[in-house]
Design an enzyme around this catalytic site. Structure first.
Site, PDB file in Angstrom:
ATOM      1  CB  SER A 244      -0.854  -0.030   0.768  1.00  8.16           C
ATOM      2  OG  SER A 244      -0.246   0.038   2.468  1.00  8.16           O
TER       3      SER A 244
ATOM      4  CE  LYS B 286      -3.233   2.012   3.689  1.00  8.08           C
ATOM      5  NZ  LYS B 286      -2.995   0.890   4.539  1.00  8.08           N
TER       6      LYS B 286
END
Length: 215
Positions: free
Chosen positions: A138, A175
């Site tokens: 990710s 993230k």
């Protein structure tokens, strides 16, 4: 037996200095185990203590996690030459590697720590820090790949654009953080993935300040 012990001490010391010379930091106890063929980490700890007793390595008694490698050649046996030595005077700290994160439990609870990762003190920036191994792709566009280790400075807040480790339920995720009108957006750095939108407050465990990769 004494000669065998001395040979193993030399092998360990050479490996530690080689890693410091090439990588800037010494190997973990588990890596030493693998490199010299030991099955038990306690055996490695025993040999490391002998090297400390002989003055090749030094622990700072005021900092339980810190180890300083002395500025001298890696010479346990008298027939070793100076050219075989490696040099460093950098003070090191063993940063805990966290295997899992549980809501309501301190991030550095003993049962969460699976290993340690030795780094120069200046990398840690004199703050509480931990390492977390990344799973998935990710964050590949930010240069953080699957199975990389991220160095995380513990903090409970973040600015927009910070790469953070946050806790959603019982799952830790890495993230990019953005606080927007009525929600928080955790943005993956992968164009094929959608952001995570959190309308309730989430728990920020820390800010990513470094990435390490084993080749």
């Amino acid at each position: 037996m004494a000669k065998k012990n001395s040979n193993k001490q030399q092998e360990i010391l050479d490996y530690v200095y080689k890693c410091v010379h090439e990588n800037g930091y010494p190997p973990s106890v588990r890596e030493i185990c693998s490199a010299v063929g030991f099955k038990s980490t306690s055996t490695v700890h025993s040999y490391l203590q002998k090297l400390i007793d002989k003055g090749h390595l030094q622990k700072d008694p005021t900092k339980p996690r810190a180890i300083k490698i002395l500025n001298k050649t890696s010479q346990v046996q008298e027939n070793r030459t100076n050219k075989e030595g490696y040099y460093t005077s950098r003070e090191m700290v063993d940063v805990p590697v966290v295997g899992r994160v549980t809501a309501g439990q301190p991030i550095l609870a003993v049962e969460n720590i699976t290993d340690t990762f030795p780094l120069p003190v200046d990398f840690v920036q004199n703050s509480d820090a931990f390492m977390l191994r990344i799973q998935g792709e990710s964050m590949i566009d930010a240069g953080i790949l699957d199975k990389d280790f991220v160095l995380v400075r513990q903090q409970s807040s973040a600015n927009n654009g910070d790469i953070v480790v946050a806790l959603i339920g019982d799952e830790a995720t890495c993230k990019t953080f953005y606080r927007e009108k009525d929600h928080i957006r955790l943005q993956p750095q992968n164009s094929s993935m959608e952001p995570i939108v959190v309308k309730d407050e989430l728990s920020i465990l820390g800010k990513v300040i470094g990435v390490f990769r084993r080749m």
